[in-house]
Design a protein around this motif. Structure first.
Motif, PDB file in Angstrom:
ATOM      1  N   LEU A 320     -22.222  -0.272 -32.071  1.00 23.62           N
ATOM      2  CA  LEU A 320     -20.780   0.128 -32.516  1.00 23.62           C
ATOM      3  C   LEU A 320     -19.920   0.166 -31.249  1.00 23.62           C
ATOM      4  N   GLU A 321     -20.401   0.676 -30.099  1.00 21.30           N
ATOM      5  CA  GLU A 321     -19.751   0.687 -29.064  1.00 21.30           C
ATOM      6  C   GLU A 321     -20.516   1.353 -27.716  1.00 21.30           C
ATOM      7  N   PHE A 322     -19.915   1.124 -26.553  1.00 24.15           N
ATOM      8  CA  PHE A 322     -20.552   1.442 -25.080  1.00 24.15           C
ATOM      9  C   PHE A 322     -19.355   2.040 -24.313  1.00 24.15           C
ATOM     10  N   ARG A 323     -19.970   2.989 -23.514  1.00 23.14           N
ATOM     11  CA  ARG A 323     -18.750   3.658 -22.803  1.00 23.14           C
ATOM     12  C   ARG A 323     -18.957   3.342 -21.132  1.00 23.14           C
ATOM     13  N   ARG A 324     -17.853   3.266 -20.299  1.00 25.24           N
ATOM     14  CA  ARG A 324     -17.827   3.177 -19.081  1.00 25.24           C
ATOM     15  C   ARG A 324     -16.970   4.167 -18.536  1.00 25.24           C
ATOM     16  N   THR A 325     -16.729   4.329 -17.249  1.00 20.50           N
ATOM     17  CA  THR A 325     -15.996   5.450 -16.601  1.00 20.50           C
ATOM     18  C   THR A 325     -15.132   4.675 -15.534  1.00 20.50           C
ATOM     19  N   ALA A 326     -13.960   5.066 -15.611  1.00 14.70           N
ATOM     20  CA  ALA A 326     -12.936   4.300 -14.606  1.00 14.70           C
ATOM     21  C   ALA A 326     -13.159   4.844 -13.160  1.00 14.70           C
ATOM     22  N   THR A 327     -13.481   3.749 -12.132  1.00 18.70           N
ATOM     23  CA  THR A 327     -13.779   4.131 -10.787  1.00 18.70           C
ATOM     24  C   THR A 327     -12.590   4.302 -10.072  1.00 18.70           C
ATOM     25  N   ARG A 328     -11.434   4.094 -10.471  1.00 17.50           N
ATOM     26  CA  ARG A 328     -10.075   4.296  -9.865  1.00 17.50           C
ATOM     27  C   ARG A 328      -9.212   4.353 -10.985  1.00 17.50           C
ATOM     28  N   ASP A 329      -7.889   4.757 -10.492  1.00 20.53           N
ATOM     29  CA  ASP A 329      -6.638   4.725 -11.301  1.00 20.53           C
ATOM     30  C   ASP A 329      -6.480   3.269 -11.544  1.00 20.53           C
ATOM     31  N   VAL A 330      -6.560   2.867 -13.104  1.00 21.47           N
ATOM     32  CA  VAL A 330      -6.387   1.543 -13.355  1.00 21.47           C
ATOM     33  C   VAL A 330      -5.388   1.409 -14.487  1.00 21.47           C
ATOM     34  N   GLU A 331      -4.982   0.024 -14.734  1.00 20.87           N
ATOM     35  CA  GLU A 331      -4.087  -0.057 -15.843  1.00 20.87           C
ATOM     36  C   GLU A 331      -4.868  -1.372 -16.737  1.00 20.87           C
ATOM     37  N   LEU A 332      -4.802  -0.807 -18.035  1.00 17.13           N
ATOM     38  CA  LEU A 332      -5.542  -1.995 -18.897  1.00 17.13           C
ATOM     39  C   LEU A 332      -4.537  -2.275 -20.120  1.00 17.13           C
ATOM     40  N   ALA A 333      -4.319  -3.402 -20.267  1.00 17.89           N
ATOM     41  CA  ALA A 333      -3.533  -3.588 -21.404  1.00 17.89           C
ATOM     42  C   ALA A 333      -2.330  -2.748 -21.301  1.00 17.89           C
ATOM     43  N   GLY A 334      -1.753  -2.418 -20.239  1.00 17.76           N
ATOM     44  CA  GLY A 334      -0.279  -1.660 -20.156  1.00 17.76           C
ATOM     45  C   GLY A 334      -0.541  -0.272 -20.346  1.00 17.76           C
ATOM     46  N   GLN A 335      -1.868   0.323 -20.586  1.00 11.83           N
ATOM     47  CA  GLN A 335      -2.193   1.744 -20.402  1.00 11.83           C
ATOM     48  C   GLN A 335      -2.761   2.252 -18.879  1.00 11.83           C
ATOM     49  N   ARG A 336      -2.034   3.175 -18.625  1.00 11.39           N
ATOM     50  CA  ARG A 336      -2.709   3.522 -17.180  1.00 11.39           C
ATOM     51  C   ARG A 336      -3.885   4.687 -17.424  1.00 11.39           C
ATOM     52  N   ILE A 337      -4.947   4.371 -16.743  1.00  8.73           N
ATOM     53  CA  ILE A 337      -6.209   5.160 -17.007  1.00  8.73           C
ATOM     54  C   ILE A 337      -6.615   5.661 -15.609  1.00  8.73           C
ATOM     55  N   PRO A 338      -6.655   7.085 -15.589  1.00 13.59           N
ATOM     56  CA  PRO A 338      -6.926   7.814 -14.478  1.00 13.59           C
ATOM     57  C   PRO A 338      -8.372   7.638 -13.905  1.00 13.59           C
ATOM     58  N   ALA A 339      -8.696   7.598 -12.618  1.00 15.21           N
ATOM     59  CA  ALA A 339      -9.915   7.660 -12.151  1.00 15.21           C
ATOM     60  C   ALA A 339     -10.774   8.860 -12.780  1.00 15.21           C
ATOM     61  N   GLY A 340     -12.033   8.222 -13.173  1.00 15.21           N
ATOM     62  CA  GLY A 340     -12.916   9.472 -13.594  1.00 15.21           C
ATOM     63  C   GLY A 340     -12.886   9.500 -15.261  1.00 15.21           C
ATOM     64  N   ASP A 341     -11.866   8.826 -15.796  1.00 19.40           N
ATOM     65  CA  ASP A 341     -11.870   9.081 -17.433  1.00 19.40           C
ATOM     66  C   ASP A 341     -12.732   8.316 -17.952  1.00 19.40           C
ATOM     67  N   LYS A 342     -13.341   8.540 -19.030  1.00 23.51           N
ATOM     68  CA  LYS A 342     -13.921   7.725 -20.092  1.00 23.51           C
ATOM     69  C   LYS A 342     -13.335   6.766 -20.635  1.00 23.51           C
ATOM     70  N   VAL A 343     -14.013   5.679 -20.633  1.00 26.17           N
ATOM     71  CA  VAL A 343     -13.429   4.383 -21.287  1.00 26.17           C
ATOM     72  C   VAL A 343     -14.613   3.830 -22.308  1.00 26.17           C
ATOM     73  N   VAL A 344     -14.146   3.775 -23.663  1.00 23.29           N
ATOM     74  CA  VAL A 344     -15.246   3.240 -24.777  1.00 23.29           C
ATOM     75  C   VAL A 344     -14.622   1.929 -25.206  1.00 23.29           C
ATOM     76  N   VAL A 345     -15.657   1.041 -25.171  1.00 19.30           N
ATOM     77  CA  VAL A 345     -15.420  -0.215 -25.653  1.00 19.30           C
ATOM     78  C   VAL A 345     -15.988  -0.467 -27.221  1.00 19.30           C
ATOM     79  N   TYR A 346     -15.348  -0.753 -27.981  1.00 23.02           N
ATOM     80  CA  TYR A 346     -15.713  -0.846 -29.477  1.00 23.02           C
ATOM     81  C   TYR A 346     -16.129  -2.258 -29.759  1.00 23.02           C
ATOM     82  N   HIS A 347     -17.223  -2.567 -29.953  1.00 27.82           N
ATOM     83  CA  HIS A 347     -18.016  -3.897 -30.114  1.00 27.82           C
ATOM     84  C   HIS A 347     -17.129  -4.332 -31.766  1.00 27.82           C
ATOM     85  N   ALA A 348     -17.530  -3.196 -32.535  1.00 26.28           N
ATOM     86  CA  ALA A 348     -17.224  -3.292 -34.122  1.00 26.28           C
ATOM     87  C   ALA A 348     -15.633  -3.925 -34.271  1.00 26.28           C
ATOM     88  N   SER A 349     -14.686  -3.283 -33.411  1.00 23.97           N
ATOM     89  CA  SER A 349     -13.444  -3.542 -33.567  1.00 23.97           C
ATOM     90  C   SER A 349     -13.124  -4.972 -32.837  1.00 23.97           C
TER      91      SER A 349
END
Length: 433
Positions: A320-349
């Motif tokens: 259903l999903e897999f997790r990654r961790t942001a290596t730095r402050d990064v922007e994804l699709a207009g959303q700012r994601i701080p370094a160290g935050d968990k990022v979970v991609v949903y294959h099902a979605s």
């Protein structure tokens, strides 16, 4: 954003998936924003976590998966739940699944060296023979639970790859149950291996199985930790010490894997290589039987089996999903994601993203192209994807062509696995003429 946070959090809760994958909720969330903050509430005896960013659209999922420099598999490993201790994290980081290039690339090359064209040809013959035996065994019965039938094929294939004797095959099932099904009480502590039938190596491993589900300080024992899987790692160590001559185990070791690296590779194969098919095959058949027009079309046109397998993988992603961790402050699709935050991609979605799949909520066995992400994308694209496709194609072709009039058996609906990671069925009773 017009969504109550508690409703968004449903995509994290394991019990949500015991009812069904929340495709409707995913669709509503995708329509409003590509990335959402999700809170990690406590689950049973497992404590609450810090929360994560959920990535729901196809393009953004692929962006995360192909960018290890921004979204690391190594920093926090690849499960939503953080490892319980620095030692658990250090252990998780030794696995190929939880590494970034170039370390990941080296291990992947060593594994790929074992999957030569000749080895795949031999495995294909094994798969075809076992699929024929499985269907021949159940054909006279007229009715069966398809879940254990389907589970037998990947377990036997894995046993062949890993050099596990037939007597110890059930250990592979038990180990994957404990790792994947830890959120489901029925699976978490199940054991079906009969010590009397095991080899000496199997019995020696079983003697090291943990007898407690808590650590010495009273915390729940992480089911993916080395301590919780001491029996499995002991078995893998014994295999690496005396690999069967000419086996794929021997080839992986010859290609440069150390004994310790093989032990963690054994973990990956025994779990991921088992569960992907164990969930994908019943899910594919259930999906077919829920869409009678598509089932009849496949019966009428068996040459569709190739595109059918791809569409069934899109429709019922085993993971259903897999997790990654942001290596730095990064922007994804207009959303700012701080370094160290968990990022979970949903294959099902992502597999139901209307911008990529026209009529995404319709099962269409003729769909092409079919850019699903059920085997991942980027550096971590599933190393066993080709073999998984061979097994799915072989068994489904025999099921559809040799069990006429296939349908769901009367009775209660199939029970789903309680898991926010694996998309599984615990039973699937079917009947035929």
């Amino acid at each position: 954003m017009g969504f109550d946070q508690a409703r968004v959090n449903r995509i994290f809760r394991p019990e949500t998936y015991a009812e069904d994958v929340p495709y409707g909720l995913f669709r509503e969330l995708r329509a409003e924003a590509p990335v959402w903050w999700v809170e990690e509430s406590a689950v049973g005896e497992w404590p609450a976590g810090p929360g994560y960013w959920a990535v729901l659209r196809h393009a953004d999922v692929k962006q995360v998966l192909r960018s290890p420099e921004d979204f690391s598999s190594h920093l926090g490993a690849t499960q939503i739940r953080d490892p319980d201790s620095p030692a658990d994290l250090a252990f998780a980081r030794t696995m190929m699944l939880n590494q970034d290039p170039p370390d990941h690339s080296r291990l992947r090359r060593a594994v790929a060296a074992a999957f030569t064209p000749r080895a795949l040809h031999e495995l294909t013959a094994v798969v075809e023979r076992r699929a024929a035996e499985l269907v021949a065994a159940i054909r006279p019965l007229g009715e069966a639970d398809f879940v254990p039938v389907a589970a037998d094929l990947p377990v036997r294939t894995l046993a062949r790859i890993l050099g596990v004797p037939d007597q110890d095959r059930q250990l592979l099932v038990d180990w994957s149950n404990r790792v994947i099904g830890y959120q489901d009480p029925e699976y978490a502590r199940s054991s079906t291996a009969d010590p009397a039938r095991l080899t000496e190596t199997g019995r020696a491993a079983l003697a090291h199985r943990p007898t407690t589900v808590t650590t010495p300080d009273g915390r729940p024992l992480n089911p993916r930790s080395r301590a919780a899987l001491a029996d499995m790692f002991g078995y893998a160590h014994a295999l690496a010490e005396q690999p069967p001559p000419g086996s794929m185990v021997a080839r992986m070791l010859e290609a440069g894997l150390s004994t310790g690296e093989f032990e963690t590779m054994f973990f990956l194969f025994a779990v991921a290589g088992n569960e992907t098919l164990r969930n994908g095959l019943p899910g594919a058949l259930y999906s077919l039987l829920q869409h009678r027009d598509q089932y009849r079309e496949l019966c009428r046109r068996p040459e569709l089996i190739g595109s059918a397998v791809e569409e069934l993988l899109r429709w019922w992603p085993p993971v259903l999903e897999f997790r990654r961790t942001a290596t730095r402050d990064v922007e994804l699709a207009g959303q700012r994601i701080p370094a160290g935050d968990k990022v979970v991609v949903y294959h099902a979605s992502a597999n139901r993203d209307e911008s990529v799949f026209p009529a995404a909520d319709r099962l269409d066995l003729t769909r092409t192209p079919n850019d699903h992400v059920s085997f991942g994308f980027g550096p971590h694209f599933c190393v066993g994807a080709r073999l998984a496709r061979i097994q799915m194609t072989t068994l489904l072709r025999r099921i559809v062509t040799e069990l006429p009039g296939l349908e769901l058996a009367p009775g209660p609906p199939p029970r789903r696995l309680v898991s926010n990671f694996q998309n599984g069925l615990k039973d699937l009773r079917v009947r035929w003429r």
